[in-house]
Design an enzyme around this catalytic site. Structure first.
Site, short mmCIF file in Angstrom:
data_model
loop_
_atom_site.label_atom_id
_atom_site.label_comp_id
_atom_site.label_asym_id
_atom_site.label_seq_id
_atom_site.Cartn_x
_atom_site.Cartn_y
_atom_site.Cartn_z
CD GLU A 277 7.19 29.72 10.20
OE1 GLU A 277 6.42 31.18 9.98
OE2 GLU A 277 6.94 29.82 8.25
CD GLU B 10 2.63 29.98 2.56
OE1 GLU B 10 2.94 30.64 2.15
OE2 GLU B 10 2.01 30.13 3.89
N GLY C 95 -1.05 31.00 8.86
CA GLY C 95 -1.87 31.69 8.01
C GLY C 95 -3.74 31.16 8.12
CB SER D 200 -1.76 32.80 13.51
OG SER D 200 -2.38 32.18 12.26
CG ASN E 104 6.77 34.54 4.34
OD1 ASN E 104 7.13 35.21 3.39
ND2 ASN E 104 6.50 33.57 4.58
CD1 TRP E 105 5.32 41.29 3.99
CD2 TRP E 105 6.45 42.55 2.88
NE1 TRP E 105 5.37 42.46 4.87
CE2 TRP E 105 6.76 43.75 3.91
CE3 TRP E 105 6.80 43.48 1.77
CZ2 TRP E 105 6.76 44.45 4.36
CZ3 TRP E 105 7.19 44.67 1.77
CH2 TRP E 105 7.28 45.44 3.03
CE LYS E 106 2.98 33.53 4.83
NZ LYS E 106 1.93 32.30 4.59
N GLY F 194 3.44 36.28 8.53
CA GLY F 194 2.93 36.72 7.57
C GLY F 194 1.65 37.23 7.20
N GLY F 195 1.28 37.31 7.89
CA GLY F 195 -0.16 38.07 7.80
C GLY F 195 -0.28 39.53 8.63
CG HIS G 162 7.14 29.86 4.03
ND1 HIS G 162 6.20 29.06 4.07
CD2 HIS G 162 7.20 30.26 4.75
CE1 HIS G 162 4.82 29.66 4.32
NE2 HIS G 162 6.48 30.36 5.64
P1 PGA Z 1 1.19 33.66 9.33
O1 PGA Z 1 2.38 33.38 7.88
O2 PGA Z 1 1.85 34.38 10.01
O3 PGA Z 1 0.10 34.45 8.05
O4 PGA Z 1 0.51 32.21 9.94
C1 PGA Z 1 3.63 33.30 8.48
C2 PGA Z 1 4.46 32.68 7.60
O5 PGA Z 1 4.34 31.80 6.53
O6 PGA Z 1 5.81 32.66 8.08
#
Ligand code: PGA
Length: 253
Positions: A168, A98, A174, A212, A9-11, A233-234, A96
């Site tokens: 999640e 966010e 994050g 994470s 997930n590159w956001k 994500g990250g 998600h």
């Molecule tokens: P993260 O994000 O790996 O940076 O914690 C995961 C996500 O939001 O899907």
């Protein structure tokens, strides 16, 4: 053996040129394996280049991070499921954290988005997860089951089985704090039990963990039989760390 899903997930990162570079670097070094599928969720404007780059790779797919529930119309700034599908998306993230917590997306809206994605032939990946206050108050199960019930509302058993679930915990996204493999597996079991009553007998739901996940903890998480993949994500933004996660050994089922 069921396929493990590795979803990136590159956001709001990676314009088309950077997206192309990362996908190219990853696919050049990650050889297809029958038990793993790679999913890239780039920002929508970079979807086209990702679709181009993964052409011919049966182990890779692209998706969008969000869809609107209407198929078309006066919804400035939104992308519909049929438009995403026509642009080459195979998957759609829905709900998600966010979207829920920064953009006020409601449980009911996630349900409409899941149904719209399915109607357009996309595979929805519904995200669920509790806030830290909810976990501390012992409400994790209640929150996750409420989100599942709303996100999967009005689906028959066959349609329910087509939805992947990403657990999640919001406090782990994050933050560098991830759920322990045992904590993640415990919630996965709750989700799996709930789904088992709503999907055809014998169907194994795809339940991913996210929050994470990185090159150092992926193997320990994937050693849990309960995890059918990871949503990252990250640590999926750079080829190097993503490749390490893709190489993590799986649990022997
Ligand atoms: P993260 O994000 O790996 O940076 O914690 C995961 C996500 O939001 O899907």
């Amino acid at each position: 053996m069921s396929r493990l899903l590795f979803a990136a997930n590159w956001k709001m990162h990676h314009a088309p040129a950077a997206a192309r570079e990362v996908v190219r670097a990853v696919l050049a070094r990650h050889r297809p394996q029958p038990d793993r599928e790679l999913i890239f969720y780039p920002p929508a404007v970079s979807l086209g280049v990702v679709v181009e780059e993964i052409k011919g790779r049966r182990d890779a797919a692209a998706g969008v991070q969000n869809v609107h529930w209407e198929p078309k119309g006066a919804f400035t700034g939104e992308i519909s499921a049929p438009i995403a599908a026509a642009a080459g998306a195979v998957w759609a993230l829905v709900g998600h954290s966010e979207r829920r917590h920064k953009f006020g997306e409601t449980d009911a809206e996630t349900g409409k988005k899941v149904r719209a994605a399915l109607a357009a032939g996309l595979k929805p990946m519904l995200c669920v997860g509790e806030l830290i206050e909810e976990r501390r108050a012992g409400r994790t199960e209640e929150v996750v089951l409420r989100q599942l019930a709303a996100g999967l509302a009005d689906l028959d058993a066959a349609a329910t089985a087509r939805v992947a679930i990403a657990y999640e915990p919001v406090w782990a996204i994050g933050t560098g704090v991830n759920a322990t493999p045992a904590d993640a597996a415990a919630v996965h079991r709750v989700i799996r039990g709930w789904l088992a009553q709503r999907t055809p007998p014998g169907a194994r739901a795809a339940i991913l963990y996210g929050g994470s996940v990185n090159a150092d903890n992926a193997a320990a998480l994937l050693a849990e039989d309960e995890l059918d993949g990871v949503l990252v994500g990250g640590a999926s933004l750079e080829a190097e760390s993503w490749l390490k996660i893709l190489a993590a050994p799986r649990a022997t089922r």
